[in-house]
Motif scaffolding. Structure first.
Motif, mmCIF file in Angstrom:
data_model
loop_
_atom_site.group_PDB
_atom_site.id
_atom_site.type_symbol
_atom_site.label_atom_id
_atom_site.label_comp_id
_atom_site.label_asym_id
_atom_site.label_seq_id
_atom_site.Cartn_x
_atom_site.Cartn_y
_atom_site.Cartn_z
ATOM 1 N N VAL A 94 -44.230 74.880 48.264
ATOM 2 C CA VAL A 94 -44.977 73.938 49.092
ATOM 3 C C VAL A 94 -45.760 73.024 48.167
ATOM 4 C CG1 VAL A 94 -46.685 73.673 50.904
ATOM 5 C CG2 VAL A 94 -45.153 75.649 50.932
ATOM 6 N N ILE A 95 -45.199 71.871 47.896
ATOM 7 C CA ILE A 95 -45.823 70.962 46.933
ATOM 8 C C ILE A 95 -45.912 69.573 47.547
ATOM 9 C CG2 ILE A 95 -45.488 69.840 44.688
ATOM 10 C CD1 ILE A 95 -44.246 72.592 43.830
ATOM 11 N N PRO A 96 -47.129 69.071 47.712
ATOM 12 C CA PRO A 96 -47.287 67.741 48.301
ATOM 13 C C PRO A 96 -46.645 66.684 47.413
ATOM 14 C CG PRO A 96 -49.410 68.879 48.071
ATOM 15 C CD PRO A 96 -48.404 69.693 47.345
ATOM 16 N N ASN A 97 -46.050 65.691 48.066
ATOM 17 C CA ASN A 97 -45.367 64.636 47.324
ATOM 18 C C ASN A 97 -46.245 63.991 46.254
ATOM 19 O OD1 ASN A 97 -42.785 64.713 48.311
ATOM 20 N ND2 ASN A 97 -43.285 63.441 50.106
ATOM 21 N N GLU A 98 -47.566 63.867 46.558
ATOM 22 C CA GLU A 98 -48.413 63.138 45.594
ATOM 23 C C GLU A 98 -48.648 63.936 44.308
ATOM 24 O OE1 GLU A 98 -49.282 63.911 48.735
ATOM 25 O OE2 GLU A 98 -51.362 64.613 48.869
ATOM 26 N N THR A 113 -38.398 69.914 46.823
ATOM 27 C CA THR A 113 -39.224 70.181 48.003
ATOM 28 C C THR A 113 -38.418 71.036 48.985
ATOM 29 O OG1 THR A 113 -38.493 68.029 48.765
ATOM 30 C CG2 THR A 113 -40.675 68.148 47.812
ATOM 31 N N PRO A 114 -39.106 71.696 49.914
ATOM 32 C CA PRO A 114 -38.401 72.557 50.866
ATOM 33 C C PRO A 114 -37.298 71.761 51.568
ATOM 34 C CG PRO A 114 -40.760 72.856 51.079
ATOM 35 C CD PRO A 114 -40.559 71.719 50.122
ATOM 36 N N GLY A 115 -36.167 72.403 51.744
ATOM 37 C CA GLY A 115 -35.055 71.727 52.384
ATOM 38 C C GLY A 115 -34.097 71.074 51.403
#
Ligand code: ZN
Length: 281
Positions: A94-98, A113-115
């Motif tokens: 779980v890593i935010p795009n920013e 990212t997930p997916g």
């Protein structure tokens, strides 16, 4: 048969869920990779030391706890500290795009990212790890000689020595191969004229099949035994599975010409450095 890519899947930090990591591990196995999973709640130091011990090509980090900005760069830093930064590091969870640009600037090669399809992850790893697999192979040092098959040395010498002006350094009969060899100096390399001494000589069958011409190219290498093992692992066909003794105290081995577009290569290892040119003294 290529060496399988080895991946360590690590979960640094305190989060207690590893379903995602296990799914990735299995998906990479299905892609033909060898995967080591370290289990939950590992420190970056534990992950790095396991990666070095397991001799992996890639570390896949997964983090759900939100501490990725500290933990992932710490893994890269420790790899660097232990001179193991040729190991590729990728991350997910779980890593935010920013946060992604920061992590990539810290040496994490890519964040998934997930997916992200596992095919894509495997493809990225395969592409980035590939050059590493060949990087540790030292190139051969030089061409030590070029072997030329001739019907008769005596009738070949007027051209090579007389017209080309190459010095004749010596002649030798190699009984085991039924070959007579004339050594001609050219720079710090040599031409070797090879004349068959009998019908069972490999040179005789070469001449019968292909006529006079270049028979083989000899390359100087270090640590022939290790190199043969590496070539064998890489699926290269060898004529000699282990080094045998050649002229001038060299260890030699031939590779199968099928690997090399029809060229027969001989690998030679000399006792010290490149001193073949002095051995005829
Ligand atoms: Zn040779």
């Amino acid at each position: 048969m290529e060496r399988k890519i080895r991946v360590l899947v690590g979960k640094p930090g305190l989060d207690g869920h590893d379903r995602g990591a296990l799914v990735i591990a299995q998906a990479l196995r299905d892609e033909g990779m060898e995967v080591v999973y370290t289990g939950l709640r590992q420190t970056p130091a534990q992950i790095v030391s396991a990666a070095i011990q397991e001799d992996v090509d890639c570390i896949g980090l997964s983090c759900l706890s939100g501490a990725h900005n500290e933990l992932f760069p710490e893994v890269v830093r420790l790899l660097r500290e232990q001179q193991a930064d040729d190991i590729l590091v990728v991350g997910g969870g779980v890593i935010p795009n920013e946060d992604i640009p920061y992590l990539e600037s810290q040496g994490i090669a890519k964040i998934f990212t997930p997916g992200s399809p596992t095919r894509e992850i495997a493809g990225f790893i395969r592409e980035r790890v590939k050059p590493k697999q060949t990087r540790f192979v030292e190139p051969p040092k030089k061409i030590v000689h070029i072997g030329i098959a001739v019907n008769k040395i005596e009738t070949a010498l007027p051209f090579y020595c007389g017209q080309l002006g190459l010095p004749l350094l010596g002649q030798e009969e190699v009984a085991s191969e039924q070959v007579k060899v004339a050594f001609l100096g050219i720079g710090d390399t040599r031409l070797e004229l090879l004349e068959p001494l009998g019908p069972d000589s490999p040179i005789a069958s070469f001449l019968a099949k292909r006529g006079e011409g270049i028979h083989h190219i000899a390359l100087e290498v270090d640590d022939l035994e290790q190199r043969l093992a590496t070539l064998r692992e890489g699926g290269v066909r060898l004529i000699h599975e282990t080094p045998k003794e050649g002229a001038h105290q060299a260890l030699i081995a031939f590779l199968h010409p099928k690997q090399a577009n029809g060229v027969l290569f001989e690998l030679c290892q000399y006792p010290q450095q490149s001193k073949e040119e002095t051995t005829d003294e």
